[in-house]
Scaffold this motif. Sequence first.
Motif, short mmCIF file in Angstrom:
data_model
loop_
_atom_site.label_atom_id
_atom_site.label_comp_id
_atom_site.label_asym_id
_atom_site.label_seq_id
_atom_site.Cartn_x
_atom_site.Cartn_y
_atom_site.Cartn_z
N ALA A 98 35.94 57.77 22.55
CA ALA A 98 34.71 57.16 22.01
C ALA A 98 34.93 55.68 21.73
CB ALA A 98 34.28 57.89 20.74
N LEU A 99 36.08 55.32 21.17
CA LEU A 99 36.38 53.92 20.90
C LEU A 99 36.48 53.11 22.19
CD1 LEU A 99 39.00 54.45 18.07
CD2 LEU A 99 36.88 53.14 17.81
N ASP A 100 37.14 53.68 23.20
CA ASP A 100 37.29 52.96 24.47
C ASP A 100 35.95 52.73 25.15
OD1 ASP A 100 40.02 52.64 24.30
OD2 ASP A 100 40.51 54.40 25.51
N LYS A 101 35.10 53.77 25.16
CA LYS A 101 33.80 53.65 25.83
C LYS A 101 32.87 52.72 25.06
CE LYS A 101 33.99 57.94 28.45
NZ LYS A 101 33.42 59.30 28.68
N ALA A 102 32.95 52.77 23.73
CA ALA A 102 32.14 51.85 22.92
C ALA A 102 32.58 50.42 23.17
CB ALA A 102 32.26 52.20 21.44
N GLY A 103 33.90 50.21 23.27
CA GLY A 103 34.42 48.88 23.54
C GLY A 103 33.94 48.35 24.88
N ARG A 104 33.90 49.22 25.88
CA ARG A 104 33.41 48.81 27.21
C ARG A 104 31.94 48.42 27.14
NH1 ARG A 104 34.73 52.81 32.00
NH2 ARG A 104 33.32 54.15 30.84
N THR A 105 31.16 49.19 26.39
CA THR A 105 29.73 48.87 26.23
C THR A 105 29.55 47.52 25.55
OG1 THR A 105 29.17 51.22 26.06
CG2 THR A 105 27.56 49.66 25.19
N MET A 106 30.45 47.18 24.64
CA MET A 106 30.37 45.89 23.94
C MET A 106 30.90 44.74 24.79
SD MET A 106 31.74 46.98 20.15
CE MET A 106 31.39 48.61 19.49
N LEU A 152 29.48 44.84 14.93
CA LEU A 152 29.24 46.13 15.58
C LEU A 152 30.56 46.89 15.75
CD1 LEU A 152 27.16 48.01 16.93
CD2 LEU A 152 27.62 46.81 19.08
N ALA A 153 31.59 46.19 16.18
CA ALA A 153 32.90 46.81 16.36
C ALA A 153 33.44 47.35 15.05
CB ALA A 153 33.88 45.81 16.97
N ALA A 154 33.34 46.55 13.99
CA ALA A 154 33.86 46.97 12.68
C ALA A 154 33.08 48.16 12.15
CB ALA A 154 33.77 45.80 11.70
N SER A 155 31.77 48.15 12.33
CA SER A 155 30.93 49.25 11.83
C SER A 155 31.21 50.55 12.58
CB SER A 155 29.45 48.88 11.95
OG SER A 155 29.15 47.73 11.21
N PHE A 156 31.36 50.44 13.89
CA PHE A 156 31.64 51.64 14.69
C PHE A 156 33.01 52.20 14.36
CE2 PHE A 156 33.17 53.79 18.55
CZ PHE A 156 32.17 54.76 18.66
#
Length: 339
Positions: free
Chosen positions: A164-172, A236-240
């Motif tokens: 989830a962290l990796d995919k969220a990072g890619r989206t960002m 956004l990164a910190a909140s996620f």
Amino acid sequence: MKILGIESSCDETAAAVVEDGRIVLSNVIATSLEEHKLYGGVVPEIASRRHAEAISGVVKEALEQANCTMADIDTIAVTYAPGLIGALLVGVNFAKGLALATNTPLVPVHHIRGHIASNYISSDIEPPFLCLIVSGGHSHIVAVNSYTDFEIIGRTRDDAAGEALDKAGRTMGLEYPGGVSIDRLSKQGDENAFKFPKPKVNGSPYDFSFSGLKTAVINTVHNAEQKGEQINIADLAASFQKSVVDCLITNLEKVAVEKSFDKIVIAGGVSANSKLRAEAQKLCKKNKWDLYLPELKYCGDNAAMIASQGYYEFLQGVSADESLNAYATMPIDKSNKTN
């Protein structure tokens, strides 16, 4: 007793020599990470090819750094599950050939058991204890009753926290691996700037779900793009990251309290995450529990942890012959039951 460990479950080709399950004499890693960054994730075919190219040299270097020859090695331990099947097969087949050629016992090791063992080479901890395992492919809460007896208490129902962290990072738009980039960028952001839903899981009170959180951050980014709005990516990164870590810590505390554990262990690649480490320390200080964290150099995939776990498996009589195969999936509590 000297154990040669071999690990090739993902994109690291690794070999190590460990003495008596605790003393690391060498730990060599060759990674193809930079190549995978071009594609935003690990490409299995590329990983397998790089393993095949690197494994012989990596094993040779591990032996040289440990000032050993194969005559000094008592057992070869190799990761055989779970992981990318092509990558695993490179390590398994190399280990089988080496064991046969040198008449050395061969021990199959479950990759996640190996991650737990990263704490044995980082501290003096002994089972029993409660372990939170967090990686790109796994999120488990496991009761480690002995070195080879594991009971799964909670697990993810969908995505792993690291995934989830990796995919969220890619989206960002962050560099792969996204989880590492999120951790780094989060230090500049406000972790309370965005509110994400807390996942609810039906059934087991100890299970996780991260797919909804992943979808929420993806929708946040896409909605802003459609409206032409700017998002503070650090916020956004910190909140996620905060939302993911809150889920992990909440369930970990629930299990520890209800099942009366006072020794807590964190393992897996995401155990390097600074937010998770800080919150785990707060949790254990509040409850007066002992906390064990692997050294940062042993958080990611490495062969020292495989050699360490292999030592304890070998003492329990676990071994394999030339029929040993690799498996893409295998529960941690079922590993080695048929050997």
